[in-house]
Design a protein around this motif. Structure first.
Motif, PDB file in Angstrom:
ATOM      1  N   ARG A  24      51.360  50.210  13.711  1.00 57.74           N
ATOM      2  CA  ARG A  24      51.848  49.739  12.381  1.00 57.74           C
ATOM      3  C   ARG A  24      50.351  49.598  11.467  1.00 57.74           C
ATOM      4  O   ARG A  24      50.516  49.897  10.197  1.00 57.74           O
ATOM      5  CB  ARG A  24      52.520  48.517  12.057  1.00 57.74           C
ATOM      6  CG  ARG A  24      53.915  48.663  12.753  1.00 57.74           C
ATOM      7  CD  ARG A  24      54.893  47.387  12.628  1.00 57.74           C
ATOM      8  NE  ARG A  24      54.928  47.140  11.064  1.00 57.74           N
ATOM      9  CZ  ARG A  24      55.440  45.873  10.561  1.00 57.74           C
ATOM     10  NH1 ARG A  24      55.665  44.980  11.376  1.00 57.74           N
ATOM     11  NH2 ARG A  24      55.489  45.719   9.492  1.00 57.74           N
ATOM     12  N   LEU A  25      49.442  49.082  12.102  1.00 58.90           N
ATOM     13  CA  LEU A  25      48.095  48.992  11.383  1.00 58.90           C
ATOM     14  C   LEU A  25      47.737  50.259  11.088  1.00 58.90           C
ATOM     15  O   LEU A  25      47.392  50.617   9.649  1.00 58.90           O
ATOM     16  CB  LEU A  25      46.943  48.323  12.240  1.00 58.90           C
ATOM     17  CG  LEU A  25      47.193  46.744  12.110  1.00 58.90           C
ATOM     18  CD1 LEU A  25      46.062  46.027  12.980  1.00 58.90           C
ATOM     19  CD2 LEU A  25      47.076  46.155  10.724  1.00 58.90           C
ATOM     20  N   LEU A 137      43.191  45.171   5.765  1.00 60.82           N
ATOM     21  CA  LEU A 137      44.130  45.228   6.948  1.00 60.82           C
ATOM     22  C   LEU A 137      43.607  44.176   7.966  1.00 60.82           C
ATOM     23  O   LEU A 137      44.726  43.462   8.676  1.00 60.82           O
ATOM     24  CB  LEU A 137      44.563  46.626   7.429  1.00 60.82           C
ATOM     25  CG  LEU A 137      45.574  47.445   6.907  1.00 60.82           C
ATOM     26  CD1 LEU A 137      45.441  48.604   7.477  1.00 60.82           C
ATOM     27  CD2 LEU A 137      46.756  46.989   6.570  1.00 60.82           C
ATOM     28  N   LEU A 138      42.645  44.497   8.478  1.00 58.82           N
ATOM     29  CA  LEU A 138      42.087  43.674   9.641  1.00 58.82           C
ATOM     30  C   LEU A 138      41.642  42.245   9.342  1.00 58.82           C
ATOM     31  O   LEU A 138      41.937  41.279  10.327  1.00 58.82           O
ATOM     32  CB  LEU A 138      40.679  44.490  10.220  1.00 58.82           C
ATOM     33  CG  LEU A 138      41.036  45.742  10.964  1.00 58.82           C
ATOM     34  CD1 LEU A 138      39.901  46.264  11.595  1.00 58.82           C
ATOM     35  CD2 LEU A 138      42.285  45.700  11.839  1.00 58.82           C
ATOM     36  N   TYR A 139      41.313  42.086   7.982  1.00 55.22           N
ATOM     37  CA  TYR A 139      41.033  40.308   7.875  1.00 55.22           C
ATOM     38  C   TYR A 139      42.232  39.849   7.766  1.00 55.22           C
ATOM     39  O   TYR A 139      42.355  38.436   8.242  1.00 55.22           O
ATOM     40  CB  TYR A 139      40.418  40.592   6.285  1.00 55.22           C
ATOM     41  CG  TYR A 139      38.779  40.850   6.377  1.00 55.22           C
ATOM     42  CD1 TYR A 139      38.028  40.349   7.481  1.00 55.22           C
ATOM     43  CD2 TYR A 139      38.207  41.378   5.412  1.00 55.22           C
ATOM     44  CE1 TYR A 139      36.604  40.623   7.531  1.00 55.22           C
ATOM     45  CE2 TYR A 139      36.908  41.839   5.315  1.00 55.22           C
ATOM     46  CZ  TYR A 139      36.109  41.326   6.398  1.00 55.22           C
ATOM     47  OH  TYR A 139      34.864  41.656   6.613  1.00 55.22           O
ATOM     48  N   ARG A 140      43.294  40.231   7.149  1.00 57.77           N
ATOM     49  CA  ARG A 140      44.740  39.737   7.183  1.00 57.77           C
ATOM     50  C   ARG A 140      45.134  39.639   8.602  1.00 57.77           C
ATOM     51  O   ARG A 140      45.729  38.478   8.824  1.00 57.77           O
ATOM     52  CB  ARG A 140      45.886  40.385   6.173  1.00 57.77           C
ATOM     53  CG  ARG A 140      45.187  40.574   4.703  1.00 57.77           C
ATOM     54  CD  ARG A 140      45.915  41.415   4.039  1.00 57.77           C
ATOM     55  NE  ARG A 140      45.748  41.573   2.635  1.00 57.77           N
ATOM     56  CZ  ARG A 140      46.083  42.665   2.054  1.00 57.77           C
ATOM     57  NH1 ARG A 140      46.529  43.652   2.404  1.00 57.77           N
ATOM     58  NH2 ARG A 140      45.536  42.565   0.575  1.00 57.77           N
ATOM     59  N   TYR A 141      45.038  40.450   9.449  1.00 55.55           N
ATOM     60  CA  TYR A 141      45.805  40.539  10.589  1.00 55.55           C
ATOM     61  C   TYR A 141      44.722  39.485  11.567  1.00 55.55           C
ATOM     62  O   TYR A 141      45.678  38.961  12.121  1.00 55.55           O
ATOM     63  CB  TYR A 141      45.545  41.878  11.448  1.00 55.55           C
ATOM     64  CG  TYR A 141      46.010  42.046  12.774  1.00 55.55           C
ATOM     65  CD1 TYR A 141      47.132  41.619  13.348  1.00 55.55           C
ATOM     66  CD2 TYR A 141      44.936  42.026  13.952  1.00 55.55           C
ATOM     67  CE1 TYR A 141      47.634  41.715  14.510  1.00 55.55           C
ATOM     68  CE2 TYR A 141      45.548  41.957  15.091  1.00 55.55           C
ATOM     69  CZ  TYR A 141      46.857  41.765  15.554  1.00 55.55           C
ATOM     70  OH  TYR A 141      47.187  41.613  16.946  1.00 55.55           O
ATOM     71  N   ALA A 247      53.740  40.417   6.954  1.00 54.40           N
ATOM     72  CA  ALA A 247      54.370  40.811   5.615  1.00 54.40           C
ATOM     73  C   ALA A 247      53.076  40.833   4.698  1.00 54.40           C
ATOM     74  O   ALA A 247      53.229  41.829   3.624  1.00 54.40           O
ATOM     75  CB  ALA A 247      55.435  39.944   5.067  1.00 54.40           C
ATOM     76  N   ASN A 248      52.179  40.016   4.696  1.00 58.52           N
ATOM     77  CA  ASN A 248      51.072  39.780   3.945  1.00 58.52           C
ATOM     78  C   ASN A 248      49.945  41.143   4.311  1.00 58.52           C
ATOM     79  O   ASN A 248      49.126  41.717   3.608  1.00 58.52           O
ATOM     80  CB  ASN A 248      50.358  38.498   4.084  1.00 58.52           C
ATOM     81  CG  ASN A 248      51.034  37.480   3.338  1.00 58.52           C
ATOM     82  OD1 ASN A 248      51.885  37.784   2.302  1.00 58.52           O
ATOM     83  ND2 ASN A 248      50.986  36.460   3.795  1.00 58.52           N
ATOM     84  N   VAL A 249      50.008  41.355   5.784  1.00 55.16           N
ATOM     85  CA  VAL A 249      49.165  42.501   6.363  1.00 55.16           C
ATOM     86  C   VAL A 249      49.478  43.748   5.664  1.00 55.16           C
ATOM     87  O   VAL A 249      48.430  44.400   5.277  1.00 55.16           O
ATOM     88  CB  VAL A 249      49.215  42.470   7.841  1.00 55.16           C
ATOM     89  CG1 VAL A 249      48.486  43.651   8.263  1.00 55.16           C
ATOM     90  CG2 VAL A 249      48.595  41.122   8.486  1.00 55.16           C
ATOM     91  N   PHE A 250      50.862  44.162   5.696  1.00 63.05           N
ATOM     92  CA  PHE A 250      51.053  45.480   5.312  1.00 63.05           C
ATOM     93  C   PHE A 250      51.658  45.617   3.916  1.00 63.05           C
ATOM     94  O   PHE A 250      52.819  45.409   3.623  1.00 63.05           O
ATOM     95  CB  PHE A 250      52.223  45.822   6.232  1.00 63.05           C
ATOM     96  CG  PHE A 250      52.038  45.875   7.718  1.00 63.05           C
ATOM     97  CD1 PHE A 250      50.792  46.649   8.292  1.00 63.05           C
ATOM     98  CD2 PHE A 250      52.626  44.943   8.728  1.00 63.05           C
ATOM     99  CE1 PHE A 250      50.705  46.605   9.565  1.00 63.05           C
ATOM    100  CE2 PHE A 250      52.084  44.910   9.810  1.00 63.05           C
ATOM    101  CZ  PHE A 250      50.975  45.543  10.451  1.00 63.05           C
ATOM    102  N   VAL A 251      50.772  45.332   3.072  1.00 62.61           N
ATOM    103  CA  VAL A 251      50.919  45.198   1.587  1.00 62.61           C
ATOM    104  C   VAL A 251      50.095  46.238   0.814  1.00 62.61           C
ATOM    105  O   VAL A 251      48.915  46.507   1.388  1.00 62.61           O
ATOM    106  CB  VAL A 251      50.927  43.843   0.928  1.00 62.61           C
ATOM    107  CG1 VAL A 251      52.063  42.955   1.560  1.00 62.61           C
ATOM    108  CG2 VAL A 251      49.554  43.287   1.074  1.00 62.61           C
TER     109      VAL A 251
END
Length: 251
Positions: A24-25, A137-141, A247-251
């Motif tokens: 998904r990332l 993406l990676l910071y949020r993940y 949900a915050n990652v994939f925005v």
């Protein structure tokens, strides 16, 4: 648990068309960035029990799982272990190299066999420095993964083994999206940080309550609601943290 790595590589640099569809990332990156990265990836197949990282050893590659699942184990005194998280198709293994961590901090063991997209550390760091989309993406993940690790650590310290086992089985079910999966007593002992006899007793208790069936490592959850009732509240907290975080990652 032996630190062996067996990663047969698909012939040639075929790119990451199949795993990208599963991870998904990667799938969340802009199409132009994904196409740019594709030439730098190899597709690898990992088997149950393969050890991808050992604490203190250099990180050579970063993995984006497709249909495999990787368990993250904290290691004490070289032999005692405790699962502090897991990485599946929603995440990445080894992204900490972008923050300057060249050595692995956990033991990464394949829990479910499958495929992953793999990129060298040097290529990953170079692209991370250039691509804003990858950074976001990676910071949020990473933040979400840390929050889950903290909750699991608290659970392991304060809650009884039966509740912890129920929590672990429910999380595994969610990650694999299946009521049936394979986990040996030995593997569960490593993830829960206990002796095999403790896992045997806890699994037997859950089976006697007709919540699961367990035979030679083959587990089936029979009563999800009942298993959630037996589990400590940490399952809901980990699940909610993961859901909100992703949900915050994939925005």
């Amino acid at each position: 648990m032996t630190a062996t790595i067996n990663l047969p590589r698909d012939a040639g640099r075929s790119g990451l068309s199949a795993p990208a569809a599963g991870n998904r990332l990667l799938a969340s990156l802009p199409e132009s960035d994904l196409k740019h990265l594709a030439a730098l990836f190899d597709t690898v197949t990992v088997d149950v029990g393969d050890v991808l990282y050992e604490p203190g050893q250099p990180i050579g590659h970063i993995y984006f799982p497709g249909d495999c699942l990787i368990s993250l184990l904290a290691v004490a005194e070289g032999r005692m272990t405790l699962e502090v998280g897991s990485v599946g198709r929603e995440g990445v293994l080894g992204a900490s190299v972008a923050l300057g961590h060249e050595l692995a901090q956990v033991r990464a063991v394949v829990q479910r066999s499958g495929s992953a997209s793999r990129i060298s550390r040097a290529d990953f760091c170079a692209e991370f420095a250039q691509l804003d989309s990858l950074q976001r993406l990676l910071y949020r993940y990473t933040d979400t993964l840390l929050a889950q690790a903290i909750q699991i650590a608290v659970c392991s310290r304060f809650h009884v083994l039966e509740a912890r086992l129920a929590r672990s089985l429910l999380i595994t079910r969610d990650r694999l999206q299946s009521e049936k999966f394979h986990l040996t007593h030995e593997f569960l002992a490593h993830t829960l940080g206990v002796r095999r006899v403790g896992v045997t007793k806890a699994a037997s208790a859950l089976q006697q309550q007709k919540l699961i069936t367990y035979s030679r490592g083959n587990i089936e959850i029979l009563d999800s609601a009942g298993l959630e009732a037996v589990s400590c509240r940490c399952y809901e907290l980990v699940k909610d943290t993961g859901t909100a975080g992703m949900a915050n990652v994939f925005v």
